[in-house]
Design a protein around this motif. Structure first.
Motif, mmCIF file in Angstrom:
data_model
loop_
_atom_site.group_PDB
_atom_site.id
_atom_site.type_symbol
_atom_site.label_atom_id
_atom_site.label_comp_id
_atom_site.label_asym_id
_atom_site.label_seq_id
_atom_site.Cartn_x
_atom_site.Cartn_y
_atom_site.Cartn_z
ATOM 1 N N PHE A 158 -7.010 -22.842 -4.126
ATOM 2 C CA PHE A 158 -6.199 -24.058 -4.060
ATOM 3 C C PHE A 158 -4.770 -23.776 -4.530
ATOM 4 N N SER A 159 -4.287 -22.557 -4.269
ATOM 5 C CA SER A 159 -2.991 -22.116 -4.789
ATOM 6 C C SER A 159 -1.836 -23.008 -4.343
ATOM 7 N N ALA A 160 -1.845 -23.443 -3.085
ATOM 8 C CA ALA A 160 -0.735 -24.260 -2.581
ATOM 9 C C ALA A 160 -0.638 -25.576 -3.330
ATOM 10 N N GLN A 161 -1.790 -26.235 -3.526
ATOM 11 C CA GLN A 161 -1.795 -27.521 -4.222
ATOM 12 C C GLN A 161 -1.461 -27.363 -5.712
ATOM 13 N N ILE A 162 -2.042 -26.350 -6.352
ATOM 14 C CA ILE A 162 -1.793 -26.145 -7.780
ATOM 15 C C ILE A 162 -0.355 -25.702 -8.012
ATOM 16 N N ASN A 210 -5.204 -13.622 -16.170
ATOM 17 C CA ASN A 210 -4.789 -15.031 -16.182
ATOM 18 C C ASN A 210 -4.496 -15.579 -14.784
ATOM 19 N N PRO A 211 -5.290 -16.544 -14.331
ATOM 20 C CA PRO A 211 -5.092 -17.103 -12.983
ATOM 21 C C PRO A 211 -3.709 -17.697 -12.772
ATOM 22 N N PHE A 212 -3.158 -18.336 -13.800
ATOM 23 C CA PHE A 212 -1.893 -19.037 -13.644
ATOM 24 C C PHE A 212 -0.698 -18.086 -13.714
ATOM 25 N N VAL A 213 -0.912 -16.890 -14.273
ATOM 26 C CA VAL A 213 0.138 -15.875 -14.248
ATOM 27 C C VAL A 213 0.138 -15.181 -12.885
ATOM 28 N N ASN A 214 -1.059 -14.969 -12.314
ATOM 29 C CA ASN A 214 -1.166 -14.325 -11.006
ATOM 30 C C ASN A 214 -0.856 -15.272 -9.855
ATOM 31 N N PHE A 273 0.699 -14.427 -6.097
ATOM 32 C CA PHE A 273 -0.099 -14.664 -4.898
ATOM 33 C C PHE A 273 0.667 -15.538 -3.904
ATOM 34 N N LEU A 274 1.306 -16.583 -4.407
ATOM 35 C CA LEU A 274 2.063 -17.490 -3.535
ATOM 36 C C LEU A 274 3.225 -16.768 -2.856
ATOM 37 N N SER A 275 3.896 -15.909 -3.592
ATOM 38 C CA SER A 275 5.043 -15.199 -3.011
ATOM 39 C C SER A 275 4.588 -14.197 -1.950
ATOM 40 N N LEU A 276 3.442 -13.553 -2.175
ATOM 41 C CA LEU A 276 2.949 -12.557 -1.225
ATOM 42 C C LEU A 276 2.307 -13.179 0.014
ATOM 43 N N THR A 277 1.907 -14.460 -0.089
ATOM 44 C CA THR A 277 1.282 -15.141 1.055
ATOM 45 C C THR A 277 2.182 -16.251 1.605
ATOM 46 N N ALA A 278 3.468 -16.171 1.303
ATOM 47 C CA ALA A 278 4.407 -17.241 1.682
ATOM 48 C C ALA A 278 4.435 -17.480 3.183
ATOM 49 N N GLY A 279 4.227 -16.442 3.990
ATOM 50 C CA GLY A 279 4.302 -16.602 5.433
ATOM 51 C C GLY A 279 2.982 -16.970 6.094
ATOM 52 N N GLN A 280 1.950 -17.187 5.309
ATOM 53 C CA GLN A 280 0.627 -17.473 5.863
ATOM 54 C C GLN A 280 0.375 -18.974 5.958
ATOM 55 N N ASP A 281 -0.381 -19.379 6.978
ATOM 56 C CA ASP A 281 -0.777 -20.777 7.074
ATOM 57 C C ASP A 281 -1.881 -21.042 6.048
ATOM 58 N N PRO A 282 -2.161 -22.310 5.696
ATOM 59 C CA PRO A 282 -3.142 -22.625 4.651
ATOM 60 C C PRO A 282 -4.514 -21.983 4.859
ATOM 61 N N GLY A 283 -4.993 -21.938 6.101
ATOM 62 C CA GLY A 283 -6.301 -21.345 6.378
ATOM 63 C C GLY A 283 -6.336 -19.867 6.065
ATOM 64 N N ARG A 284 -5.312 -19.148 6.518
ATOM 65 C CA ARG A 284 -5.266 -17.709 6.254
ATOM 66 C C ARG A 284 -5.055 -17.439 4.770
ATOM 67 N N GLN A 285 -4.271 -18.290 4.116
ATOM 68 C CA GLN A 285 -4.023 -18.131 2.680
ATOM 69 C C GLN A 285 -5.331 -18.246 1.895
ATOM 70 N N HIS A 292 7.375 -2.247 -1.622
ATOM 71 C CA HIS A 292 6.343 -1.902 -0.638
ATOM 72 C C HIS A 292 5.338 -3.047 -0.474
ATOM 73 N N HIS A 293 5.069 -3.791 -1.563
ATOM 74 C CA HIS A 293 4.130 -4.908 -1.492
ATOM 75 C C HIS A 293 4.510 -5.888 -0.383
ATOM 76 N N ALA A 294 5.794 -6.110 -0.228
ATOM 77 C CA ALA A 294 6.273 -7.100 0.738
ATOM 78 C C ALA A 294 6.010 -6.680 2.180
ATOM 79 N N THR A 295 5.763 -5.375 2.404
ATOM 80 C CA THR A 295 5.540 -4.890 3.772
ATOM 81 C C THR A 295 4.064 -4.765 4.114
ATOM 82 N N VAL A 296 3.176 -5.025 3.134
ATOM 83 C CA VAL A 296 1.733 -4.890 3.368
ATOM 84 C C VAL A 296 1.214 -6.116 4.112
ATOM 85 N N ASN A 297 0.487 -5.886 5.199
ATOM 86 C CA ASN A 297 -0.024 -6.996 6.003
ATOM 87 C C ASN A 297 -1.169 -7.733 5.317
ATOM 88 N N ASP A 298 -2.120 -6.992 4.763
ATOM 89 C CA ASP A 298 -3.261 -7.598 4.079
ATOM 90 C C ASP A 298 -3.150 -7.291 2.592
#
Length: 211
Positions: free
Chosen positions: A166-170, A18-22, A26-38, A107-113
């Motif tokens: 389009f995770s940020a907008q959705i 389910n995209p909306f469950v994931n 995804f947003l929490s794991l990419t919180a520190g990324q700029d829109p392009g990198r996200q 551990h997920h929070a410490t993974v770079n990629d």
């Protein structure tokens, strides 16, 4: 085209991936990324997920044969895994089989990629998804039906890709109430699929139960 198989496969794949469950994960794991990198992370996540799904479709049944495991025995085991995941979705606690243990989450929070781990595996193409693909694919007879299953899988992956890209907008318009309702609904659908897997698998493995 087998419309019934297409609808069943779409429902099963959408429920487990389910995209909306994931999306919140995804947003929490990419919180520190700029829109392009996200967005680049989203594209790499879908690429890895598609590759893993393709490997499972092509080798799933052969791998079972290599270990001498029947599809029906795998269906029973997979049904139990899916039921565990579904009950976690219904209770709001999640499932360690799908999201990882508390130690793994830390551990997920410490993974770079995070594109492959943990997004692709185990969150999108984890034990539940692998089980669903193998069992649904085993129900397809002949090339046309296998292509139907592949089409359903591609459709869900495309939806997942659009949502993550389009995770940020959705995410800005997806309220907690809507996320909760969708998670519970998908949990109920997944539980129904799990019960069907268990019923069919047990009837084949233990034929005496069917009488």
């Amino acid at each position: 085209m087998n419309t019934a198989l297409l609808v069943k496969a779409l429902g099963a794949f959408f429920a487990i991936m389910n995209p909306f469950v994931n999306l919140p994960i995804f947003l929490s794991l990419t919180a520190g990324q700029d829109p392009g990198r996200q967005r680049r992370t989203a594209l790499r996540t879908i690429l890895f997920s598609t590759m893993m799904c393709a490997v499972v479709v092509l080798t799933g049944s052969r791998l079972l044969g290599f270990f001498g495991v029947s599809v029906d025995a795998f269906r029973v085991a997979g049904g139990l895994v899916l039921l565990t995941i579904a009950l976690g979705m219904l209770s709001g606690r999640g499932s360690s089989a799908h999201e990882g243990s508390q130690e793994e989450k830390s551990h997920h929070a410490t993974v770079n990629d995070i594109a492959f781990y943990p997004m692709t595996f185990p969150m999108i193409v984890g034990p539940g998804t692998i089980t669903t693909i193998v069992v649904i694919d085993a129900q397809a007879h002949g090339l046309p039906e296998r292509l139907t299953v592949a089409l359903a899988l591609i459709g869900v992956l495309v939806m997942l890709g659009v949502v993550l890209f389009f995770s940020a907008q959705i995410g800005a318009h997806l309220s907690m109430t809507l996320r909760t309702v969708m998670t519970r609904l998908m949990g109920m659908m997944l539980a129904s699929i799990a019960v069907e897997m268990l019923t069919v698998g047990l009837a084949a493995v233990l034929p005496g139960l069917a009488h």
